[in-house]
Design a protein around this motif. Structure first.
Motif, short mmCIF file in Angstrom:
data_model
loop_
_atom_site.label_atom_id
_atom_site.label_comp_id
_atom_site.label_asym_id
_atom_site.label_seq_id
_atom_site.Cartn_x
_atom_site.Cartn_y
_atom_site.Cartn_z
N ASP A 249 8.02 29.05 25.90
CA ASP A 249 7.87 27.61 26.46
C ASP A 249 6.72 27.40 27.10
N LYS A 250 5.53 28.22 26.80
CA LYS A 250 4.41 28.45 27.11
C LYS A 250 3.39 29.25 26.34
N TYR A 251 2.21 28.99 26.21
CA TYR A 251 1.07 29.75 25.33
C TYR A 251 0.52 30.85 26.01
N HIS A 252 0.66 32.17 25.61
CA HIS A 252 0.27 33.33 26.37
C HIS A 252 -1.12 33.74 25.48
N TRP A 253 -1.97 34.36 26.33
CA TRP A 253 -3.03 35.17 25.72
C TRP A 253 -2.56 36.40 25.18
N TYR A 254 -3.17 36.95 24.05
CA TYR A 254 -2.74 38.18 23.56
C TYR A 254 -4.00 39.01 23.25
N THR A 255 -4.13 40.37 23.48
CA THR A 255 -5.13 40.73 22.68
C THR A 255 -4.64 41.87 21.64
N VAL A 256 -4.98 42.03 20.49
CA VAL A 256 -4.28 42.76 19.73
C VAL A 256 -5.23 43.80 19.04
N SER A 257 -5.12 45.25 18.82
CA SER A 257 -5.86 46.01 18.18
C SER A 257 -5.18 46.88 17.07
N VAL A 258 -5.85 47.08 15.99
CA VAL A 258 -4.99 47.62 14.97
C VAL A 258 -5.97 48.75 14.58
N HIS A 259 -5.27 49.91 14.70
CA HIS A 259 -5.74 51.14 14.50
C HIS A 259 -5.32 51.96 13.29
N VAL A 260 -6.06 52.20 12.39
CA VAL A 260 -5.65 52.99 11.12
C VAL A 260 -5.68 54.56 11.48
#
Length: 438
Positions: A249-260
């Protein structure tokens, strides 16, 4: 003060002992007197010595000796702008602010440089503290841990309590994506052992994730984290991105890292971290970090970020480059307010044609540019004319007169945005001094 010194004496310490311990932590410590164009050296990065008393040096010699020439080539331009006196004057508005960046020197050592204001007079910062820490070893340790975690997630090495706890504490979710088959797995820990739980196909998972992303972040997230972009990554490549997602029920800040993976190139490991609790006022912080304080346009830090992400694989783009002639003379003759007004007029003129695919930057003290993505040449020329017309009208309305030079470049077989900018600068120099009249 004398009573405070007694506290140290009771501990068997002197201020010099404390100072020496502080200096041990830093590779270089400087106080920059912007007003007098001097630098007080407390510990020299170049000479690797602590001065028993502060030593005053000329700004120019110390900057080029200690900071610029020691940096690897790709960080020098940013450093030159960072330590430009006019830039430093306007960068800080109160003593609680700070600025930092990480750079590499010619011997491949990594440093973290922090800049904090020490004195602000009449709205201008007049002195800053610059502290430099060698982070080479710390960076190696972090990279080693990251590599070990990747090995751990992929079952290359046996699991242990430390890595499972680290993963659980740091990340909201860890996913594995099989680039070839499109299958995705969620990594969970049972008794501190990793377990892969099969999820839906990646296309379906992406659709589900994008449904919850904030509309303002959606388009950029689709570009930065597109499946095609991940599939085109090389072993060892990393993509990082932050966005808001609607959860509980609310917006959260996410940081995403993609590693090959370097060990298994067909596998991408995706680490997602909820940073909401540590990101109070994140919108304001991010906006302030990315924008120039005087004009409101994007700054060189934002440009550097775009070069590494959005602009890294463009084929068609256009650049408009503008330079105010004799800004220093304007400030000297009519006052800084007059010069700032000229900057704002030009910034507003460029901003009038800005869009999501055409972003405007203040690149130097008196230089501006607009980078337009996937634009046709005639569209770019129209934007250039609109900027000139808007600029002339604002000058007339605000009774401000200055000279500016305009340049442009366009390509549909782009090798790099930096090369296109260089072409626009050359075009500008060939068309110097277009007069803006009031």
């Amino acid at each position: 003060m004398a009573e405070n010194m007694e506290v140290l004496k009771d501990l068997g310490l002197s201020m010099q002992d404390v100072s020496n311990h502080i200096c041990e932590r830093f590779s270089g410590i400087y106080v920059m007197d912007i007003k007098k164009h001097k630098i007080v050296v407390i510990k020299s990065l170049y000479k690797e010595e602590v001065f028993t008393e502060p030593v005053e040096k000329d700004w120019g010699n110390t900057i080029f000796e200690d900071f610029i020439n020691l940096m690897s080539a790709k960080y020098r331009a940013l450093a030159l702008i960072t330590f430009d006196r006019e830039h430093l004057k306007k960068k800080f508005s109160d003593l609680t602010q700070s600025s930092e960046f990480i750079y590499q020197d010619g011997s491949e050592k990594w440093y973290n440089m922090q800049i904090k204001p020490l004195k602000i007079e009449d709205g201008d910062c007049t002195a800053v503290l610059v502290s430099i820490i060698d982070i080479s070893e710390a960076k190696k340790k972090v990279e080693t841990i990251a590599r070990q975690m990747e090995q751990f997630h992929k079952g290359v090495v046996s699991s242990n309590w430390y890595f499972s706890q680290t993963a659980k504490d740091m990340y909201s979710e860890i996913l594995k994506f099989d680039i070839l088959s499109g299958e995705t797995y969620k990594i969970v820990f049972e008794d501190d052992e990793p377990k892969d739980i099969p999820l839906m196909q990646c296309n379906q998972l992406y659709d589900k994730i994008f449904e919850s992303i904030h509309p303002k972040d959606l388009e950029e997230t689709r570009r930065v984290l597109s499946l095609d972009k991940i599939r085109a990554m090389n072993p060892g490549d990393v993509i990082e991105h932050s966005f808001r997602s609607y959860v509980n029920d609310k917006y959260h800040w996410y940081t995403v890292s993609v590693h090959v993976s370097e060990f298994e190139p067909s596998i991408a490991v995706i680490f997602a971290r909820d940073i909401t609790s540590s990101s109070v006022g994140v919108n304001q912080i991010m906006a302030k970090a990315e924008h120039d304080a005087v004009t409101g346009l994007f700054n060189v830090e934002k440009y550097a970020c775009m070069i590494a992400t959005e602009y890294s694989s463009l084929k068609k783009a256009g650049v408009i480059y503008v330079d105010i002639e004799g800004l220093a003379s304007l400030n000297e003759k009519y006052g800084r307010d007059y010069g700032d007004e000229a900057l704002k007029i030009l910034a507003e003129s460029i901003r009038s044609v800005q869009s999501r695919d055409a972003l405007a930057y203040r690149r130097g003290d008196d230089e501006f540019m607009l980078v337009a993505v996937n634009v046709e040449k005639d569209e770019l020329m129209m934007m250039l004319q609109l900027v000139k017309v808007r600029c002339a009208r604002l000058c007339d309305f605000r009774q401000v007169q200055f000279f500016a030079s305009f340049g442009s470049a366009w390509s549909d077989s782009l090798e790099s945005v930096q090369a296109l900018i260089a072409d626009a600068v050359t075009d500008m120099k060939n068309n110097r001094s277009v007069e803006i009249l009031h």
